[in-house]
Scaffold this motif. Structure first.
Motif, PDB file in Angstrom:
ATOM      1  N   PRO A 194       0.673  -1.049  -0.077  1.00 21.62           N
ATOM      2  CA  PRO A 194       0.135  -0.157  -0.159  1.00 21.62           C
ATOM      3  C   PRO A 194       0.929   1.123  -0.126  1.00 21.62           C
ATOM      4  N   PHE A 195       1.933   1.189  -0.013  1.00 25.72           N
ATOM      5  CA  PHE A 195       3.240   2.312  -0.020  1.00 25.72           C
ATOM      6  C   PHE A 195       4.115   2.161  -0.767  1.00 25.72           C
ATOM      7  N   ARG A 196       4.765   3.273  -1.328  1.00 23.55           N
ATOM      8  CA  ARG A 196       6.097   3.133  -2.025  1.00 23.55           C
ATOM      9  C   ARG A 196       7.271   3.247  -1.083  1.00 23.55           C
ATOM     10  N   LEU A 197       8.212   2.389  -1.456  1.00 27.67           N
ATOM     11  CA  LEU A 197       9.677   2.374  -0.794  1.00 27.67           C
ATOM     12  C   LEU A 197      10.149   3.948  -0.652  1.00 27.67           C
ATOM     13  N   THR A 198      10.650   4.157   0.492  1.00 24.97           N
ATOM     14  CA  THR A 198      11.437   5.477   0.469  1.00 24.97           C
ATOM     15  C   THR A 198      12.764   5.283  -0.406  1.00 24.97           C
ATOM     16  N   GLN A 199      13.465   6.138  -1.006  1.00 17.71           N
ATOM     17  CA  GLN A 199      14.703   6.332  -1.250  1.00 17.71           C
ATOM     18  C   GLN A 199      15.703   5.351  -0.746  1.00 17.71           C
ATOM     19  N   ALA A 200      15.761   5.732   0.881  1.00 16.86           N
ATOM     20  CA  ALA A 200      16.801   4.998   1.668  1.00 16.86           C
ATOM     21  C   ALA A 200      16.376   3.690   1.764  1.00 16.86           C
ATOM     22  N   GLN A 201      14.974   3.190   1.795  1.00 13.28           N
ATOM     23  CA  GLN A 201      14.626   1.919   1.987  1.00 13.28           C
ATOM     24  C   GLN A 201      15.255   1.069   0.728  1.00 13.28           C
ATOM     25  N   TYR A 202      14.863   1.805  -0.600  1.00 12.37           N
ATOM     26  CA  TYR A 202      15.208   1.118  -1.642  1.00 12.37           C
ATOM     27  C   TYR A 202      16.676   0.818  -1.853  1.00 12.37           C
ATOM     28  N   GLY A 209      18.134   1.666  11.155  1.00 12.94           N
ATOM     29  CA  GLY A 209      17.195   2.898  10.911  1.00 12.94           C
ATOM     30  C   GLY A 209      16.485   3.111  12.149  1.00 12.94           C
ATOM     31  N   ASP A 210      16.317   4.318  12.000  1.00 10.28           N
ATOM     32  CA  ASP A 210      15.539   4.934  13.253  1.00 10.28           C
ATOM     33  C   ASP A 210      14.212   4.299  13.471  1.00 10.28           C
ATOM     34  N   VAL A 211      13.942   4.295  14.712  1.00 13.93           N
ATOM     35  CA  VAL A 211      12.285   3.809  14.785  1.00 13.93           C
ATOM     36  C   VAL A 211      11.503   4.271  13.939  1.00 13.93           C
ATOM     37  N   GLY A 252      10.971   1.894   8.735  1.00 12.21           N
ATOM     38  CA  GLY A 252      10.480   0.925   7.710  1.00 12.21           C
ATOM     39  C   GLY A 252      11.508  -0.193   7.389  1.00 12.21           C
ATOM     40  N   LYS A 253      12.201  -0.542   8.512  1.00  5.83           N
ATOM     41  CA  LYS A 253      13.200  -1.753   8.186  1.00  5.83           C
ATOM     42  C   LYS A 253      12.410  -3.055   7.965  1.00  5.83           C
ATOM     43  N   THR A 254      11.248  -3.342   8.444  1.00  9.58           N
ATOM     44  CA  THR A 254      10.498  -4.518   8.196  1.00  9.58           C
ATOM     45  C   THR A 254      10.094  -4.919   6.858  1.00  9.58           C
ATOM     46  N   VAL A 255       9.784  -3.894   6.022  1.00  5.82           N
ATOM     47  CA  VAL A 255       9.419  -4.353   4.615  1.00  5.82           C
ATOM     48  C   VAL A 255      10.698  -4.430   4.054  1.00  5.82           C
ATOM     49  N   LEU A 268      12.583   9.015   7.121  1.00  5.27           N
ATOM     50  CA  LEU A 268      11.399   8.262   7.337  1.00  5.27           C
ATOM     51  C   LEU A 268      10.613   8.338   6.282  1.00  5.27           C
ATOM     52  N   PRO A 269       9.461   7.209   6.452  1.00  5.62           N
ATOM     53  CA  PRO A 269       8.348   7.582   5.423  1.00  5.62           C
ATOM     54  C   PRO A 269       7.643   8.811   5.160  1.00  5.62           C
ATOM     55  N   PRO A 270       7.404   9.234   4.330  1.00  9.04           N
ATOM     56  CA  PRO A 270       6.548  10.496   4.046  1.00  9.04           C
ATOM     57  C   PRO A 270       5.488  10.778   4.862  1.00  9.04           C
ATOM     58  N   GLY A 271       5.082  12.180   5.416  1.00  7.21           N
ATOM     59  CA  GLY A 271       3.940  12.396   6.102  1.00  7.21           C
ATOM     60  C   GLY A 271       3.916  12.222   7.644  1.00  7.21           C
ATOM     61  N   ARG A 272       5.228  11.685   8.042  1.00 10.41           N
ATOM     62  CA  ARG A 272       5.376  11.617   9.719  1.00 10.41           C
ATOM     63  C   ARG A 272       5.416  13.140  10.010  1.00 10.41           C
ATOM     64  N   LYS A 273       4.538  13.172  10.998  1.00  7.44           N
ATOM     65  CA  LYS A 273       4.736  14.475  11.763  1.00  7.44           C
ATOM     66  C   LYS A 273       5.819  14.209  13.060  1.00  7.44           C
ATOM     67  N   GLY A 282       3.472   8.495  17.540  1.00  7.87           N
ATOM     68  CA  GLY A 282       3.557   9.400  16.300  1.00  7.87           C
ATOM     69  C   GLY A 282       3.628   8.431  15.000  1.00  7.87           C
ATOM     70  N   ARG A 283       2.872   7.300  15.223  1.00  5.96           N
ATOM     71  CA  ARG A 283       2.688   6.157  14.281  1.00  5.96           C
ATOM     72  C   ARG A 283       1.576   6.356  13.350  1.00  5.96           C
ATOM     73  N   GLY A 284       0.462   7.355  13.998  1.00  2.40           N
ATOM     74  CA  GLY A 284      -0.622   7.286  13.161  1.00  2.40           C
ATOM     75  C   GLY A 284      -1.199   8.757  12.823  1.00  2.40           C
TER      76      GLY A 284
HETATM   77  P1  ADP Z   1      10.882   0.073  11.917  1.00  6.12           P
HETATM   78  O1  ADP Z   1      12.267   0.377  11.320  1.00  6.12           O
HETATM   79  O2  ADP Z   1      10.962   0.859  13.267  1.00  6.12           O
HETATM   80  O3  ADP Z   1      10.891  -1.450  12.030  1.00  6.12           O
HETATM   81  P2  ADP Z   1       8.473  -0.366  10.594  1.00  6.12           P
HETATM   82  O4  ADP Z   1       8.986  -1.282   9.480  1.00  6.12           O
HETATM   83  O5  ADP Z   1       7.773  -1.100  11.685  1.00  6.12           O
HETATM   84  O6  ADP Z   1       9.428   0.563  11.243  1.00  6.12           O
HETATM   85  O7  ADP Z   1       7.561   0.426  10.089  1.00  6.12           O
HETATM   86  C1  ADP Z   1       6.779   1.531  10.534  1.00  6.12           C
HETATM   87  C2  ADP Z   1       5.617   1.730  10.000  1.00  6.12           C
HETATM   88  O8  ADP Z   1       5.789   2.513   8.700  1.00  6.12           O
HETATM   89  C3  ADP Z   1       4.939   0.524   9.622  1.00  6.12           C
HETATM   90  O9  ADP Z   1       3.618   0.790   9.908  1.00  6.12           O
HETATM   91  C4  ADP Z   1       5.185   0.308   8.015  1.00  6.12           C
HETATM   92  O10 ADP Z   1       4.103  -0.492   7.130  1.00  6.12           O
HETATM   93  C5  ADP Z   1       5.054   1.784   7.372  1.00  6.12           C
HETATM   94  N1  ADP Z   1       5.925   2.068   6.508  1.00  6.12           N
HETATM   95  C6  ADP Z   1       7.155   1.430   5.879  1.00  6.12           C
HETATM   96  N2  ADP Z   1       7.683   2.017   5.037  1.00  6.12           N
HETATM   97  C7  ADP Z   1       6.861   2.813   4.666  1.00  6.12           C
HETATM   98  C8  ADP Z   1       6.714   3.873   3.309  1.00  6.12           C
HETATM   99  N3  ADP Z   1       8.013   3.838   2.566  1.00  6.12           N
HETATM  100  N4  ADP Z   1       5.855   4.544   3.073  1.00  6.12           N
HETATM  101  C9  ADP Z   1       4.871   4.559   4.224  1.00  6.12           C
HETATM  102  N5  ADP Z   1       4.885   3.755   5.113  1.00  6.12           N
HETATM  103  C10 ADP Z   1       5.571   3.041   5.429  1.00  6.12           C
END
Ligand code: ADP
Ligand code: MG
Length: 683
Positions: free
Chosen positions: A260-268, A290-292, A295-298, A442-447, A576-578
């Motif tokens: 449901p989202f696109r990888l950030t540059q850094a994730q990619y 990567g900071d909390v 998005g390391k999980t993906v 960080l993924p976009p839109g985080r405040k 700050g996750r919602g």
């Molecule tokens: P952490 O690096 O702390 O383990 P997570 O992998 O749990 O972080 O990701 C935090 C949240 O951000 C999750 O809900 C994840 O689905 C979401 N997320 C990860 N990558 C992106 C992205 N590129 N765009 C938007 N949301 C993302």
């Protein structure tokens, strides 16, 4: 294994006076041979370079005095006390011995001359010294004397005597001493190892600088050895065989289509680096930092996809059951639609455990998510190709090796994820055996979490605000901190806080988690919080790691001044996750020191875990940054990663130079410096 030709480091028995009993005591200090003795660094030094006239000896000071005994007596009602009056022309001092031998009594007689070292005290009789160290007077003053870490039955004097003997063995340029090519050493600390060691145990004078050149010289060599040991480990790993697991573009496309989202540059970028390693027939060893919330999980899931695409199994290990379940849920939504068969293996799912184990061994599960349970002996994999560990800092090295060993014949690829932002300098020391990928975006839109520093005197305002917040349908955390105390004290404090909050906030559903609860009970509460059945979660710092409850957008941290910045940042990462603004309230108990205020203020303004970790390192030292459990991994004999960090770039250069130009010097250098416990790198 050491090369057969390497000359042996002399055993302790070459030293005069070392028999089995003394050797056993030395072993308690980790001293097994002459080398260990030479590397047994003093805790501090005592200045005995000058004689102090008795009249000038200030109470409280430790001084060296010399004089003639003018009077002795044995006093004391129940236990005899030997008292001797010492006179040096300037004044008189009483020497008092509560424990004394007949021999001492016979020698400490009027007319005898002594040199004494001890602390000057004042009693109703005037100046006195209790149990001074005694030596016949005359001759040179001892100079600056080292004070060593020691153990029962081993005196400083014995240790000093043995070390001096060991140093004398160095005078002949023994062949068991490592030789560091001199061009490796930065000019200002260029000196031979024997000279530096001699200065360590017998500094020429009161060190003028805090870190004199000889100390930096020793630190440099030790850090270099540390670096070279990692290099050797890397080479060993490079010799291992791993299944090449190249990414399949078609699989990736199907994965991204559903994401449901696109990888950030850094994730990619991080995934590109991982993918390149995985495609090679050598085992990957990579740290994904990567900071909390970065998005390391993906990214890890993508690596798992590569393993699956190549027909190999992947194991993902999380530090808690709750996190394992959370990862399992997320990965199922991402991977199952592609046909990946997932399993969950934790300690507690009794009956289910057996079937998961069988399926793993039979190769009917492709990706298993679990906890420590993955390490148990009865867990076998059909074709384990990739091991991923989340939050490495919660696991020990031995466990990591145990899991690796599970892949018979093959060495699996290895990926570690950590949100603990380790400053680059320390990362090199702690994870020098791993390649580093960083997600620095960080993924976009985080405040950013709005952070406020507040005195606990304003608690009533805060309670009112909490009531409104929860009344609006949102959830919150209340974190109790207690430092330097047991889990049980922390648990009590949290229970007490929960009771108080229950009284202050009637009608609010309050849950409690702390480290003393059994995993199951803790997870039940966490699950209820996640499901929205609990409004306010009171917790000790156990919630630090990875829990994801987007509706919880407010966190109160009590006694925030007690925690390190990196740890506070980790805690703050829970909110700050919602959508919507979220808040972190740092409560402190006044008065707040100027330093503590600066630190909390820094946290308020800074939202970058790496910068915060650098600040922590500067302000509080490496143990703080790496967590107490990990600081053991960085225990050096001579070096101090913070004090000596300016040396690190040169250490890196020297290591590369030696590997290229003088590899023949490396084995002996490692052999000399690495104590027995550190030699696990040979495994
Ligand atoms: P952490 O690096 O702390 O383990 P997570 O992998 O749990 O972080 O990701 C935090 C949240 O951000 C999750 O809900 C994840 O689905 C979401 N997320 C990860 N990558 C992106 C992205 N590129 N765009 C938007 N949301 C993302
Ligand atoms: Mg995570």
């Amino acid at each position: 294994m050491a090369a057969a030709a390497a000359p042996a480091i002399p055993p302790l028995t070459v030293l005069k006076g070392v028999g089995p009993a003394l050797a056993a005591r030395l072993q308690r200090l980790g001293i097994h041979d002459v080398r260990d003795l030479l590397l047994h660094a003093p805790l501090r030094y005592e200045d005995r370079s000058t004689l102090t006239p008795i009249a000038a000896a200030r109470p409280g000071a430790k001084v060296l005095i010399e004089g003639e005994v003018v009077l002795t007596d044995v006093t004391g009602k129940r236990r005899p006390i030997l008292v001797g009056c010492l006179q040096d022309g300037s004044g008189v001092i009483e020497l008092r011995f509560f424990n004394f031998t007949a021999a001492l009594r016979n020698r400490l007689v009027p007319g005898s001359r002594w040199r004494c070292y001890g602390e000057v005290k004042v009693s109703s009789h005037g100046k006195e010294m209790i149990h001074p160290e005694l030596e016949p007077a005359g001759g040179d003053t001892p100079g600056i004397l080292p004070v060593y870490p020691t153990t029962a039955g081993l005196s400083q004097r014995t240790l000093r005597r043995l070390v001096q003997q060991a140093l004398a063995l160095l005078a002949d340029g023994p062949d068991w001493l490592p030789i560091l090519p001199s061009c490796c050493l930065p000019g200002e600390i260029a000196m031979s190892l024997p000279r530096a060691l001699a200065a360590l145990h017998r500094p020429p004078s009161e060190p003028a600088e805090e870190t004199p050149p000889w100390r930096r010289r020793l630190a440099f060599e030790e850090l270099l050895v540390h670096q070279l040991a990692f290099g050797r480990q890397n080479r060993l790993r490079a010799q291992g065989k791993a299944p090449p697991l190249p990414a399949k573009p078609e699989l990736l496309a199907r994965f991204f289509e559903r994401l449901p989202f696109r990888l950030t540059q850094a994730q990619y970028r991080a995934f590109q680096e991982i993918q390149q390693d995985l495609a090679a027939p050598r085992p990957m060893g990579r740290l994904l930092q990567g900071d909390v919330g970065s998005g390391k999980t993906v990214v890890a899931a993508l690596a798992a996809l590569c393993a699956w695409g190549g027909g190999w199994q992947c194991a993902l290990m999380a530090p808690t059951e709750l996190l394992a379940e959370q990862h399992h849920d997320t990965w199922r939504t991402w991977l199952e639609p592609l046909g990946v068969r997932l399993g969950l293996l934790t300690g507690r799912d009794g009956a289910g455990r057996g079937s998961v184990r069988e399926a793993l061994a039979a190769g009917e599960i492709d990706v298993v998510v679990g906890t420590h349970a993955l390490f148990q002996k009865d867990v076998a994999f059909a074709r384990l190709g990739l091991v991923i560990v989340d939050e490495q800092h919660r696991f020990g090295v031995d466990q990591r090796l145990a899991l690796k060993a599970k892949a018979q014949g093959w060495a699996p690829h290895y990926l570690v994820m950590t949100a603990t932002p380790i400053p680059r300098t320390l990362a090199m020391l702690r994870y020098g055996d791993l390649e580093l990928s960083v997600i620095d975006e960080l993924p976009p839109g985080r405040k950013p979490v709005e952070t406020r520093v507040m005195s606990d005197a304003r608690r009533p305002d805060l309670i009112a605000r909490l009531r409104d917040w929860i009344g609006g349908g949102r959830q919150a955390y209340w974190v109790c901190t207690l430092i330097e105390s047991s889990d049980s004290l922390a648990a009590e404090a949290a229970e007490e806080t929960a009771r108080r909050l229950e009284a202050e906030l009637p009608g609010v559903r309050i849950g409690l988690v702390h480290g003393r609860m059994k995993g199951g009970a803790k997870d039940t509460v966490m699950a209820a919080f996640k499901a929205g059945e609990i409004d306010l979660l009171v917790a000790t710092t156990v919630i630090e790691v990875g829990v994801d409850v987007p509706n919880a957008g407010l966190m109160v941290i009590e006694n925030a001044e007690r925690l390190g910045l990196a740890q506070l940042h980790q805690l703050r990462g829970r909110v700050g996750r919602g959508p919507g603004q979220s808040y972190c309230i740092l409560l402190y108990h006044p008065p707040l020191s100027a330093m503590a205020r600066r630190r909390l203020d820094y946290l308020r303004r800074c939202h970058d875990g790496f910068q915060l970790a650098e600040k922590d390192l500067e302000l509080r030292g490496p143990g703080e940054v790496l967590g107490t459990r990990q600081s053991g991994a960085l225990r050096f004999k001579m070096a101090d990663p913070v004090r000596d960090r300016a040396l690190l770039p040169q250490v890196g250069e020297a290591a590369r130079w030696m590997e290229r130009e003088a590899p023949e010097h490396i084995p002996r250098l490692l052999d000399f410096w690495l104590s027995r416990g550190d030699r696990y790198v040979d495994v």
